[in-house]
Design a protein around this motif. Structure first.
Motif, mmCIF file in Angstrom:
data_model
loop_
_atom_site.group_PDB
_atom_site.id
_atom_site.type_symbol
_atom_site.label_atom_id
_atom_site.label_comp_id
_atom_site.label_asym_id
_atom_site.label_seq_id
_atom_site.Cartn_x
_atom_site.Cartn_y
_atom_site.Cartn_z
ATOM 1 N N ALA A 54 0.827 -1.216 0.000
ATOM 2 C CA ALA A 54 0.000 0.000 0.000
ATOM 3 C C ALA A 54 0.853 1.254 0.000
ATOM 4 O O ALA A 54 0.446 2.291 -0.539
ATOM 5 C CB ALA A 54 -0.930 -0.017 1.206
ATOM 6 N N PHE A 55 2.036 1.176 0.603
ATOM 7 C CA PHE A 55 2.884 2.358 0.697
ATOM 8 C C PHE A 55 3.335 2.874 -0.666
ATOM 9 O O PHE A 55 3.726 4.027 -0.787
ATOM 10 C CB PHE A 55 4.121 2.064 1.541
ATOM 11 N N TYR A 56 3.315 2.038 -1.680
ATOM 12 C CA TYR A 56 3.786 2.419 -2.996
ATOM 13 C C TYR A 56 2.804 3.337 -3.739
ATOM 14 O O TYR A 56 3.168 3.954 -4.733
ATOM 15 C CB TYR A 56 4.029 1.177 -3.853
ATOM 16 N N GLN A 57 1.588 3.428 -3.232
ATOM 17 C CA GLN A 57 0.550 4.154 -3.957
ATOM 18 C C GLN A 57 0.499 5.624 -3.543
ATOM 19 O O GLN A 57 0.295 5.945 -2.370
ATOM 20 C CB GLN A 57 -0.814 3.494 -3.692
ATOM 21 N N ARG A 58 0.630 6.503 -4.522
ATOM 22 C CA ARG A 58 0.551 7.944 -4.225
ATOM 23 C C ARG A 58 -0.760 8.300 -3.549
ATOM 24 O O ARG A 58 -0.807 9.161 -2.666
ATOM 25 C CB ARG A 58 0.686 8.756 -5.519
ATOM 26 N N GLY A 59 -1.840 7.635 -3.984
ATOM 27 C CA GLY A 59 -3.154 7.973 -3.465
ATOM 28 C C GLY A 59 -3.355 7.653 -1.993
ATOM 29 O O GLY A 59 -4.308 8.121 -1.384
ATOM 30 N N LEU A 60 -2.436 6.864 -1.423
ATOM 31 C CA LEU A 60 -2.549 6.530 -0.005
ATOM 32 C C LEU A 60 -2.329 7.760 0.868
ATOM 33 O O LEU A 60 -2.941 7.912 1.920
ATOM 34 C CB LEU A 60 -1.517 5.465 0.348
ATOM 35 N N TYR A 61 -1.458 8.646 0.436
ATOM 36 C CA TYR A 61 -0.969 9.743 1.266
ATOM 37 C C TYR A 61 -1.838 10.976 1.114
ATOM 38 O O TYR A 61 -2.171 11.365 -0.011
ATOM 39 C CB TYR A 61 0.472 10.064 0.889
ATOM 40 N N ASN A 62 -2.174 11.604 2.207
ATOM 41 C CA ASN A 62 -3.011 12.798 2.107
ATOM 42 C C ASN A 62 -2.319 14.067 2.579
ATOM 43 O O ASN A 62 -2.945 15.135 2.599
ATOM 44 C CB ASN A 62 -4.360 12.600 2.828
ATOM 45 N N TYR A 63 -1.030 13.967 2.906
ATOM 46 C CA TYR A 63 -0.257 15.168 3.228
ATOM 47 C C TYR A 63 1.060 15.110 2.460
ATOM 48 O O TYR A 63 1.735 14.074 2.468
ATOM 49 C CB TYR A 63 0.010 15.256 4.732
ATOM 50 N N TRP A 64 1.413 16.236 1.850
ATOM 51 C CA TRP A 64 2.611 16.310 1.023
ATOM 52 C C TRP A 64 3.380 17.585 1.344
ATOM 53 O O TRP A 64 2.789 18.630 1.630
ATOM 54 C CB TRP A 64 2.245 16.318 -0.463
ATOM 55 N N GLY A 65 4.701 17.479 1.240
ATOM 56 C CA GLY A 65 5.536 18.663 1.308
ATOM 57 C C GLY A 65 5.611 19.339 -0.048
ATOM 58 O O GLY A 65 5.017 18.871 -1.033
ATOM 59 N N GLN A 66 6.370 20.432 -0.104
ATOM 60 C CA GLN A 66 6.461 21.217 -1.337
ATOM 61 C C GLN A 66 7.547 20.699 -2.271
ATOM 62 O O GLN A 66 7.610 21.099 -3.435
ATOM 63 C CB GLN A 66 6.734 22.695 -1.003
ATOM 64 N N GLY A 67 8.406 19.824 -1.771
ATOM 65 C CA GLY A 67 9.449 19.234 -2.589
ATOM 66 C C GLY A 67 10.779 19.940 -2.466
ATOM 67 O O GLY A 67 10.847 21.136 -2.150
ATOM 68 N N THR A 68 11.845 19.195 -2.718
ATOM 69 C CA THR A 68 13.198 19.749 -2.734
ATOM 70 C C THR A 68 13.928 19.147 -3.929
ATOM 71 O O THR A 68 13.838 17.951 -4.194
ATOM 72 C CB THR A 68 13.939 19.471 -1.405
ATOM 73 N N GLN A 69 14.652 20.005 -4.661
ATOM 74 C CA GLN A 69 15.296 19.576 -5.900
ATOM 75 C C GLN A 69 16.615 18.874 -5.592
ATOM 76 O O GLN A 69 17.448 19.383 -4.832
ATOM 77 C CB GLN A 69 15.567 20.786 -6.801
ATOM 78 N N VAL A 70 16.793 17.735 -6.210
ATOM 79 C CA VAL A 70 18.067 17.010 -6.170
ATOM 80 C C VAL A 70 18.562 16.884 -7.607
ATOM 81 O O VAL A 70 17.853 16.374 -8.470
ATOM 82 C CB VAL A 70 17.898 15.618 -5.538
ATOM 83 N N THR A 71 19.784 17.360 -7.844
ATOM 84 C CA THR A 71 20.386 17.273 -9.169
ATOM 85 C C THR A 71 21.719 16.563 -9.049
ATOM 86 O O THR A 71 22.582 16.973 -8.263
ATOM 87 C CB THR A 71 20.586 18.663 -9.783
ATOM 88 N N VAL A 72 21.869 15.492 -9.822
ATOM 89 C CA VAL A 72 23.099 14.704 -9.799
ATOM 90 C C VAL A 72 23.782 14.862 -11.151
ATOM 91 O O VAL A 72 23.226 14.500 -12.186
ATOM 92 C CB VAL A 72 22.814 13.221 -9.516
ATOM 93 N N SER A 73 24.976 15.410 -11.132
ATOM 94 C CA SER A 73 25.713 15.631 -12.373
ATOM 95 C C SER A 73 26.628 14.442 -12.664
ATOM 96 O O SER A 73 27.141 13.791 -11.750
ATOM 97 C CB SER A 73 26.540 16.911 -12.275
ATOM 98 N N SER A 74 26.821 14.187 -13.938
ATOM 99 C CA SER A 74 27.661 13.038 -14.335
ATOM 100 C C SER A 74 29.119 13.428 -14.457
ATOM 101 O O SER A 74 29.482 14.588 -14.414
ATOM 102 C CB SER A 74 27.150 12.467 -15.657
#
Length: 128
Positions: free
Chosen positions: A108-128
């Motif tokens: 069940a944890f894999y489903q986005r629809g399970l969660y009803n609270y979300w943060g605003q997000g943080t960008q992660v950029t990995v350079s090669s």
């Protein structure tokens, strides 16, 4: 209800590490099961990792297994995602999410629809 704020994102070279934090306010984090998701440009938001409220159970996407570790400190009302051996394909906006704790299967944890609270997000950029 709980409010979530992520931090810790940034630019890192391939092979490097970052630790993301998800600070909760409004309610105690021990009332919630937690998840981390990510969304790359032009792609769907995908599951990364999740942990039950008491940290007894956790699960990971195959793509991050062995490299990422989810944890939580309920006393600090904060969840974490330690990311090691980062790859360019890990580049995305990372979101933490929460759902009131309850009996559920790990799948069940894999489903986005399970969660009803979300943060605003943080960008992660990995350079090669």
């Amino acid at each position: 209800q709980v409010q979530l704020v992520e931090s810790g994102g940034g630019l890192v070279q391939a092979g490097g590490s970052l630790r993301l934090s998800c600070a909760a306010s409004g309610r105690t984090l021990s009332s919630y099961d937690m998840g981390w998701f990510r969304q790359a440009p032009g792609k769907e938001r995908e599951f990364v990792a999740a942990m039950s409220w008491g940290a007894a159970s956790m699960t990971y996407a195959d793509s991050v297994k062995g490299r990422f570790t989810i944890s939580r400190d309920n006393a600090k009302n904060t969840a974490y995602l330690q990311m090691n051996s980062l790859k360019p394909e890990d580049t995305a906006v990372y979101y933490c999410a929460a759902v009131e704790r309850g009996p559920r299967t790990m799948s069940a944890f894999y489903q986005r629809g399970l969660y009803n609270y979300w943060g605003q997000g943080t960008q992660v950029t990995v350079s090669s």
